[in-house]
Design a protein around this motif. Structure first.
Motif, PDB file in Angstrom:
ATOM      1  N   SER A 253      79.110  99.696 163.056  1.00 49.26           N
ATOM      2  CA  SER A 253      80.762 100.769 163.042  1.00 49.26           C
ATOM      3  C   SER A 253      81.660  99.436 163.018  1.00 49.26           C
ATOM      4  O   SER A 253      82.489 100.135 163.259  1.00 49.26           O
TER       5      SER A 253
ATOM      6  N   GLY B  90      87.479 109.482 172.004  1.00 49.84           N
ATOM      7  CA  GLY B  90      88.138 109.963 171.321  1.00 49.84           C
ATOM      8  C   GLY B  90      88.415 111.756 171.842  1.00 49.84           C
ATOM      9  O   GLY B  90      89.713 112.124 171.016  1.00 49.84           O
TER      10      GLY B  90
ATOM     11  N   THR C 231      85.551 107.008 162.544  1.00 47.44           N
ATOM     12  CA  THR C 231      85.034 107.724 164.362  1.00 47.44           C
ATOM     13  C   THR C 231      86.702 107.394 165.015  1.00 47.44           C
ATOM     14  O   THR C 231      87.440 106.482 164.220  1.00 47.44           O
TER      15      THR C 231
ATOM     16  N   GLN D  84      86.750 105.243 167.588  1.00 43.47           N
ATOM     17  CA  GLN D  84      86.952 103.900 167.532  1.00 43.47           C
ATOM     18  C   GLN D  84      87.415 103.128 167.057  1.00 43.47           C
ATOM     19  O   GLN D  84      87.340 102.217 166.781  1.00 43.47           O
ATOM     20  N   GLU D  85      86.602 103.202 165.831  1.00 40.63           N
ATOM     21  CA  GLU D  85      87.060 102.358 164.198  1.00 40.63           C
ATOM     22  C   GLU D  85      89.300 101.775 164.512  1.00 40.63           C
ATOM     23  O   GLU D  85      89.215 101.507 164.482  1.00 40.63           O
TER      24      GLU D  85
ATOM     25  N   SER E  23      91.190 110.273 167.675  1.00 42.48           N
ATOM     26  CA  SER E  23      89.686 111.472 166.522  1.00 42.48           C
ATOM     27  C   SER E  23      91.044 112.005 165.090  1.00 42.48           C
ATOM     28  O   SER E  23      90.236 112.320 164.160  1.00 42.48           O
TER      29      SER E  23
ATOM     30  N   GLY F 111      91.300 109.651 162.794  1.00 37.33           N
ATOM     31  CA  GLY F 111      90.030 109.843 162.014  1.00 37.33           C
ATOM     32  C   GLY F 111      89.467 110.167 161.539  1.00 37.33           C
ATOM     33  O   GLY F 111      88.884 110.231 160.425  1.00 37.33           O
TER      34      GLY F 111
END
Ligand SMILES: NC(=O)c1ccc[n+]([C@@H]2O[C@H](COP(=O)([O-])OP(=O)(O)OC[C@H]3O[C@@H](n4cnc5c(N)ncnc54)[C@H](OP(=O)(O)O)[C@@H]3O)[C@@H](O)[C@H]2O)c1
Length: 313
Positions: free
Chosen positions: A275, A229, A245, A247-248, A236, A239
């Motif tokens: 996550s 991120g 996040t 990554q999500e 990010s 996010g």
């Protein structure tokens, strides 16, 4: 627990799978219990797709390490998941030898021996999905596809897939082995992430033919995943907009790219699995997806190809 599902040929699996490779990195082998707990957490939360390979091992003389770990995790699982719905996919075609040398072997005898060793390591009679890991430049791609097909014809594997494949190779594979509709190639596993966008034609053809596309190192690989991120701020930023996040958001973005996408993020901790599963709840707007599509990848592969491509044949 019921999660969004996607198709791999005639199979239905969770829309995100679990990449088991990092659990066999040298730094992870002292954390075997944590690795088993990570797979158990994935099963508890409804992930039903586990990706492994014969070569995922801390050292060359421990080939099969990750497959044995996955087998142990399934053997010792006592949670609520129905293990009959869990699909384990493995791969063959890359070799590891003394002195940590890496090679290829997709000869008829070599690929069959690798497949038989995987059956033993996984402690099963038939592999649900066997993926050809990387091409072997000693043979045409068509010859390698015939060898792959023979594993299915001889009952060692139920379905076959490809990995690290070009659009031209995919055409040959489909000619030789077929599409999901006729019991042929059901998956393609190529690198795809904010860091490395693969050949768009491969993804387009998978989408057209209904071949599952499993982006490997979807978070940029173990060395970049934790701070991806920071490298790709748009992920990010989005996010922050959606309460997730980076990554999500990456996993949600991949899922939005095509209905055949099934990301297989690696994990070595149960909390990481939490996550990964949260990513399935992230909804992105068209505008956000367009913004993420426009990010510029480094195009620096996590595991660059080190062999000349096979002639197509
Ligand atoms: N076919 C091929 O040639 C090929 C090549 C490479 C990989 N693969 C497959 O693809 C899978 C994934 O690739 P990869 O493991 O190289 O890279 P990756 O999935 O991009 O990154 C793995 C790392 O991401 C972290 N991570 C995962 N989800 C996260 C989240 N939601 N939030 C924060 N961190 C997260 C994990 O952390 P923790 O360790 O802290 O849990 C792990 O270390 C592999 O496991 C393997 O099965 C295939």
């Amino acid at each position: 627990m019921s999660l969004p599902m996607r198709a791999v040929g005639d199979l239905t699996v969770s829309a995100i799978g679990l990449g088991c490779m990092p659990m066999s990195f040298p730094e992870a082998i002292d954390h075997r219990d944590r690795s088993l707990a990570t797979i158990h957490r994935a099963l508890d939360l409804g992930l039903t797709f586990l990706d492994t390979s014969n070569i995922y091992a801390p050292t060359w003389d421990a080939v099969g390490h990750n497959e044995r770990l996955v087998a142990e995790a399934l053997r010792t699982y006592t949670g609520p998941a129905d293990l009959r719905s869990v699909v384990v996919t493995t791969k063959g075609g890359i070799t590891r030898g003394e002195g940590e040398t890496w090679g290829r072997d997709s000869s008829p005898s070599g690929l069959r021996a690798a497949c038989e060793a995987s059956l033993a390591a996984l402690d099963i009679d038939v592999i649900e999905l066997y993926q050809h890991h990387r091409h072997d430049p000693r043979f045409t791609y068509r010859e390698q596809m015939r060898t792959l097909r023979s594993l299915m014809d001889d009952g060692l594997v139920r379905r076959v897939g490809l990995s690290n494949v070009t659009a031209a190779e995919l055409v040959v594979a489909v000619e030789e082995v077929g599409t999901p509709a006729d019991g042929g190639i059901v998956s393609v596993q190529n690198e795809w992430s904010p860091r490395f966008r693969g050949e768009a034609d491969v993804l387009a053809e998978c989408t057209r033919l209904g071949i599952a596309f499993l982006p490997w190192s979807p978070l940029g690989g173990s060395t970049q995943a934790h701070d991806i991120g920071d490298r790709y701020r748009d992920f990010s930023d989005v996010g922050a907009e959606v309460g997730a996040t980076a990554q999500e958001v990456i996993l949600a973005w991949l899922l939005a790219t095509s209905p055949v996408m099934i990301p297989i993020p690696g994990a070595t901790r149960p909390a990481t699995v939490d996550s990964i599963v949260r990513a399935l709840d992230v909804t992105l707007s068209r505008e956000q997806i367009a913004r993420l599509d426009a990010t510029q990848p480094l195009m620096e592969s996590m595991y660059p190809e080190d062999q000349p491509r096979s002639p197509l044949g």
